[in-house]
Design a protein around this motif. Structure first.
Motif, PDB file in Angstrom:
ATOM      1  N   THR A  52       0.818  -1.214   0.000  1.00  0.00           N
ATOM      2  CA  THR A  52       0.000   0.000   0.000  1.00  0.00           C
ATOM      3  C   THR A  52       0.851   1.263   0.000  1.00  0.00           C
ATOM      4  O   THR A  52       2.051   1.209   0.274  1.00  0.00           O
ATOM      5  CB  THR A  52      -0.969   0.022   1.206  1.00  0.00           C
ATOM      6  OG1 THR A  52      -1.928   1.076   1.001  1.00  0.00           O
ATOM      7  CG2 THR A  52      -0.241   0.282   2.512  1.00  0.00           C
ATOM      8  N   GLY A  53       0.236   2.364  -0.278  1.00  0.00           N
ATOM      9  CA  GLY A  53       0.915   3.660  -0.350  1.00  0.00           C
ATOM     10  C   GLY A  53       0.028   4.607  -1.136  1.00  0.00           C
ATOM     11  O   GLY A  53      -0.753   4.163  -1.976  1.00  0.00           O
ATOM     12  N   VAL A  54       0.150   5.905  -0.846  1.00  0.00           N
ATOM     13  CA  VAL A  54      -0.705   6.876  -1.531  1.00  0.00           C
ATOM     14  C   VAL A  54      -0.391   6.938  -3.020  1.00  0.00           C
ATOM     15  O   VAL A  54       0.702   6.535  -3.433  1.00  0.00           O
ATOM     16  CB  VAL A  54      -0.536   8.284  -0.917  1.00  0.00           C
ATOM     17  CG1 VAL A  54      -1.041   8.319   0.507  1.00  0.00           C
ATOM     18  CG2 VAL A  54       0.905   8.744  -0.989  1.00  0.00           C
ATOM     19  N   PRO A  55      -1.320   7.444  -3.828  1.00  0.00           N
ATOM     20  CA  PRO A  55      -1.037   7.614  -5.259  1.00  0.00           C
ATOM     21  C   PRO A  55       0.190   8.505  -5.425  1.00  0.00           C
ATOM     22  O   PRO A  55       0.354   9.476  -4.690  1.00  0.00           O
ATOM     23  CB  PRO A  55      -2.286   8.336  -5.787  1.00  0.00           C
ATOM     24  CG  PRO A  55      -3.368   8.052  -4.795  1.00  0.00           C
ATOM     25  CD  PRO A  55      -2.680   7.902  -3.476  1.00  0.00           C
ATOM     26  N   PHE A  62       2.634  -7.319   5.133  1.00  0.00           N
ATOM     27  CA  PHE A  62       2.036  -6.055   4.692  1.00  0.00           C
ATOM     28  C   PHE A  62       3.117  -4.993   4.547  1.00  0.00           C
ATOM     29  O   PHE A  62       3.785  -4.639   5.518  1.00  0.00           O
ATOM     30  CB  PHE A  62       0.971  -5.623   5.696  1.00  0.00           C
ATOM     31  CG  PHE A  62       0.038  -4.563   5.177  1.00  0.00           C
ATOM     32  CD1 PHE A  62      -0.868  -4.853   4.162  1.00  0.00           C
ATOM     33  CD2 PHE A  62       0.029  -3.288   5.715  1.00  0.00           C
ATOM     34  CE1 PHE A  62      -1.756  -3.895   3.682  1.00  0.00           C
ATOM     35  CE2 PHE A  62      -0.850  -2.307   5.237  1.00  0.00           C
ATOM     36  CZ  PHE A  62      -1.743  -2.626   4.221  1.00  0.00           C
ATOM     37  N   LEU A  63       3.300  -4.512   3.320  1.00  0.00           N
ATOM     38  CA  LEU A  63       4.354  -3.540   3.030  1.00  0.00           C
ATOM     39  C   LEU A  63       3.769  -2.157   2.784  1.00  0.00           C
ATOM     40  O   LEU A  63       2.831  -1.997   2.009  1.00  0.00           O
ATOM     41  CB  LEU A  63       5.132  -3.985   1.781  1.00  0.00           C
ATOM     42  CG  LEU A  63       6.240  -3.029   1.324  1.00  0.00           C
ATOM     43  CD1 LEU A  63       7.436  -3.083   2.256  1.00  0.00           C
ATOM     44  CD2 LEU A  63       6.667  -3.340  -0.109  1.00  0.00           C
ATOM     45  N   LEU A  64       4.345  -1.183   3.451  1.00  0.00           N
ATOM     46  CA  LEU A  64       3.927   0.212   3.261  1.00  0.00           C
ATOM     47  C   LEU A  64       5.011   0.948   2.481  1.00  0.00           C
ATOM     48  O   LEU A  64       6.172   0.960   2.891  1.00  0.00           O
ATOM     49  CB  LEU A  64       3.701   0.865   4.635  1.00  0.00           C
ATOM     50  CG  LEU A  64       3.442   2.373   4.689  1.00  0.00           C
ATOM     51  CD1 LEU A  64       2.205   2.749   3.908  1.00  0.00           C
ATOM     52  CD2 LEU A  64       3.297   2.814   6.149  1.00  0.00           C
ATOM     53  N   LEU A  65       4.632   1.537   1.340  1.00  0.00           N
ATOM     54  CA  LEU A  65       5.567   2.332   0.554  1.00  0.00           C
ATOM     55  C   LEU A  65       5.420   3.801   0.959  1.00  0.00           C
ATOM     56  O   LEU A  65       4.312   4.308   1.052  1.00  0.00           O
ATOM     57  CB  LEU A  65       5.277   2.193  -0.941  1.00  0.00           C
ATOM     58  CG  LEU A  65       5.714   0.904  -1.638  1.00  0.00           C
ATOM     59  CD1 LEU A  65       5.432   1.003  -3.132  1.00  0.00           C
ATOM     60  CD2 LEU A  65       7.188   0.624  -1.410  1.00  0.00           C
ATOM     61  N   GLU A  81       1.857  13.886   7.069  1.00  0.00           N
ATOM     62  CA  GLU A  81       0.440  14.247   7.006  1.00  0.00           C
ATOM     63  C   GLU A  81      -0.035  14.301   5.574  1.00  0.00           C
ATOM     64  O   GLU A  81      -1.090  13.780   5.237  1.00  0.00           O
ATOM     65  CB  GLU A  81       0.247  15.625   7.653  1.00  0.00           C
ATOM     66  CG  GLU A  81       0.126  15.565   9.142  1.00  0.00           C
ATOM     67  CD  GLU A  81      -1.164  16.245   9.592  1.00  0.00           C
ATOM     68  OE1 GLU A  81      -1.951  15.581  10.282  1.00  0.00           O
ATOM     69  OE2 GLU A  81      -1.359  17.404   9.249  1.00  0.00           O
ATOM     70  N   LEU A  82       0.777  14.932   4.725  1.00  0.00           N
ATOM     71  CA  LEU A  82       0.386  15.105   3.342  1.00  0.00           C
ATOM     72  C   LEU A  82       0.297  13.755   2.634  1.00  0.00           C
ATOM     73  O   LEU A  82      -0.443  13.588   1.675  1.00  0.00           O
ATOM     74  CB  LEU A  82       1.399  16.005   2.636  1.00  0.00           C
ATOM     75  CG  LEU A  82       0.843  16.735   1.421  1.00  0.00           C
ATOM     76  CD1 LEU A  82      -0.344  17.576   1.806  1.00  0.00           C
ATOM     77  CD2 LEU A  82       1.898  17.576   0.768  1.00  0.00           C
ATOM     78  N   GLN A  83       1.075  12.812   3.088  1.00  0.00           N
ATOM     79  CA  GLN A  83       1.038  11.502   2.450  1.00  0.00           C
ATOM     80  C   GLN A  83      -0.217  10.730   2.855  1.00  0.00           C
ATOM     81  O   GLN A  83      -0.453   9.617   2.392  1.00  0.00           O
ATOM     82  CB  GLN A  83       2.294  10.702   2.782  1.00  0.00           C
ATOM     83  CG  GLN A  83       3.532  11.233   2.086  1.00  0.00           C
ATOM     84  CD  GLN A  83       4.695  10.261   2.151  1.00  0.00           C
ATOM     85  OE1 GLN A  83       4.563   9.107   1.785  1.00  0.00           O
ATOM     86  NE2 GLN A  83       5.814  10.734   2.636  1.00  0.00           N
ATOM     87  N   GLY A  84      -0.990  11.323   3.713  1.00  0.00           N
ATOM     88  CA  GLY A  84      -2.277  10.728   4.058  1.00  0.00           C
ATOM     89  C   GLY A  84      -2.153   9.414   4.801  1.00  0.00           C
ATOM     90  O   GLY A  84      -3.053   8.583   4.783  1.00  0.00           O
ATOM     91  N   ILE A  85      -1.033   9.185   5.433  1.00  0.00           N
ATOM     92  CA  ILE A  85      -0.860   7.936   6.165  1.00  0.00           C
ATOM     93  C   ILE A  85      -1.164   8.198   7.627  1.00  0.00           C
ATOM     94  O   ILE A  85      -0.524   9.013   8.277  1.00  0.00           O
ATOM     95  CB  ILE A  85       0.584   7.428   6.033  1.00  0.00           C
ATOM     96  CG1 ILE A  85       0.918   7.156   4.582  1.00  0.00           C
ATOM     97  CG2 ILE A  85       0.793   6.167   6.876  1.00  0.00           C
ATOM     98  CD1 ILE A  85       0.145   6.051   3.933  1.00  0.00           C
TER      99      ILE A  85
END
Lengths: 348, 348
Positions: B78-81, B189-192, B200-204
């Motif tokens: 997972t990871g933001v667009p 589960f991998l977080l990019l 904050e801006l990365q929405g995580i």
């Protein structure tokens, strides 16, 4: 000492009993009618409760609240974390209460199921508004499923409207599902954006843009004004590429700043223009009816689930299957099938 | 001319009939066993179908696929667009296929319900991998509800495993709900993440960090290397503040670059280390059992819904209520209650 403790415990249990008695549906409704915030908060807690004993009371509360007419406007506000939603709502809310409007703020937070956090959990972020007698701020921790969140937020809206709140602000964060849920329960949907940060990084996908009735470029202050104006022009261009909305509304883009309190009046004028136009062309009521139908369908599906999970025979059969899965005796898919086959046999 | 058209139409209907006959469960399973990609793709389409006629076939497919043993590893990414998921998966996937592993890529996209878009819709984004005979890439358009997406992705995993895929990559985007769904069906589960952009801006949000077994700082190349290393140290510190995981695993943070193909081997070693450790301490199987139980519970809830919606009497009663809501004769909440009361009477 032991006796003292006993007496104390008896007193506590007396108080608890009294408290329990206090929470009758009628007294809550009476409190809501008088716009008593404590009653409203308590009613929302009851509606959010997953305790089956509260279900009956919750239903009565909603049915009675629905009977109290309301002329509210429901506004959804979304944007990624960091876009400044709380400050924006604080300033927007204060503007409304200064003009005599009663404002309720609710939240749908898709992430709190796991993190136990909540976007409105930190009340100090809206310090002014939370002290305002005309404002009611309610953090709404999400239930287990997103459906659960959606259901309870709808009910909370109804309760706030019964308490005479004129403007209901529903705040959400995230990409996708939670916005869709909030969009399905509001009249006007506002997207907050930042200039500067790339669109991709802001995590806003095409679908969210399509839902917006208005887009506010936030933090358009100080050195940021020029960039914000550029972003405004860009978004306005982008919006032109979308097919026209069925209700005839053309979404508007504007700049605003919670810090400098600019653009907030523009928004309120926009919303009033929107409401007037939609009420004239019949789309306001049409949209609410459509939302009511969806609310009904969702409630039915949820209640069916609740009903089965309250049946002893069903719960026992389910427990048995869970045990078989634990012991590797059956695959989860096969187990579900077996349970359902048994159910269908019973329902014939 | 009219006759020609008629003949043509007859031919088309013949072909359609033939096609329909071809899709027997046995032939599909045979194709899957032989790792035929067309059969696998067709099987997934069947499982994703909302046509009630396909339900029986879909169930058979899953039950038969579950009987074929698999020794796969399921990895959620997972990871933001904008974080570079597609390029990352392309390079990671190629590394795995080069070492002889068979790799399947699935997607859970919370936004596509509205936008009809899909994160894996643009296959050209993984050009190399999509041409690789050892790789299978499947865009998985989400259903109406997130529950629906989750269910179908699980089934797609099972089908890919039956087709002999060793590594199942499940890609998702978004904040919250979709990550929770994917986390509930993978082993690792991998977080990019990106360096530079604020958290904050990365929405995580906190919840997503808590779910991660590994965090990769992506795009750690060129001028970005130093910043990426700083971010790595920061995340490592942040992770130390979380309570230890029940399975004893301490999440690792590392830098990587899809462009320069660095850090990819680190990830694969990490996943192998994770798998070995979890298989030794029993948490691998314990986790899969827990996931199976959740899968079972979700399937039961979903199937109950499907069952009622296939009953004529139920659908008719529901239609009647929808009409009453349209005519403002009943509130949605009251309508749901009435429908359910009727149902309970019948079920007594």
């Amino acid at each position: 000492m032991a006796n003292q403790k006993k007496t104390r415990n008896q007193n506590i249990s007396k108080i608890r009993k009294l408290r329990k008695e206090e929470v009758s549906v009628d007294s809550l409704i009476e409190g809501i009618r008088q716009s008593d915030k404590a009653s409203l908060a308590r009613a929302i807690t009851l509606v959010e409760s997953s305790n089956p004993e509260h279900l009956e009371q919750a239903e009565q509360l909603i049915v009675k609240s629905l009977a109290l007419n309301s002329n509210s406007i429901r506004i959804g506000i979304t944007g990624v974390p960091g876009v400044g939603k709380s400050s924006f709502i604080e300033v927007f809310g204060k503007t409304l209460t200064l003009s005599g409007k009663k404002v309720a703020v609710l939240a749908v937070d898709p992430t709190s199921a796991l993190s136990k956090g909540s976007i409105l959990g930190d009340k100090t972020r809206m310090e002014e508004l939370s002290k305002d007698p005309l404002a009611f701020i309610r953090p709404s921790p999400s239930g287990e499923s997103l459906g659960g969140v959606a259901r309870k937020t709808r009910e909370s809206i109804i309760l706030c409207e019964a308490a005479g709140y004129d403007v209901i602000l529903v705040e959400t964060v995230g990409v996708g599902q939670s916005e869709i849920a909030v969009h399905s329960m509001v009249d006007f949907f506002l997207l907050l954006k930042l200039s500067g940060a790339g669109d991709e990084l802001q995590g806003i996908k095409r679908g969210i843009m399509e839902m917006a009735d208005g887009i506010a470029i936030n933090k358009a202050d100080g050195n940021n004004v020029e960039r914000a104006k550029l972003a405004q022009a860009e978004f306005a261009r982008a919006l032109h590429l979308y097919p026209p909305k069925e209700n005839g509304w053309v979404p508007k883009v504007f700049c605003c700043s919670a810090v400098e309190n600019t653009g907030i009046n523009t928004l309120w004028e926009l919303i009033q223009d929107f409401t007037k136009t939609m009420k004239t062309n019949g789309h306001f009521e049409r949209n609410r009816k459509l939302q009511n139908k969806n609310w009904f369908l969702q409630t039915v599906d949820e209640q069916i689930k609740v009903y089965f999970h309250s049946k002893k025979s069903f719960v026992e059969a389910q427990e048995e299957m869970l045990k078989a899965i634990e012991e590797n005796k059956i695959s989860p898919y096969h187990a579900a099938r077996k349970l359902l086959d048994g159910l269908k046999e019973q329902l014939k």
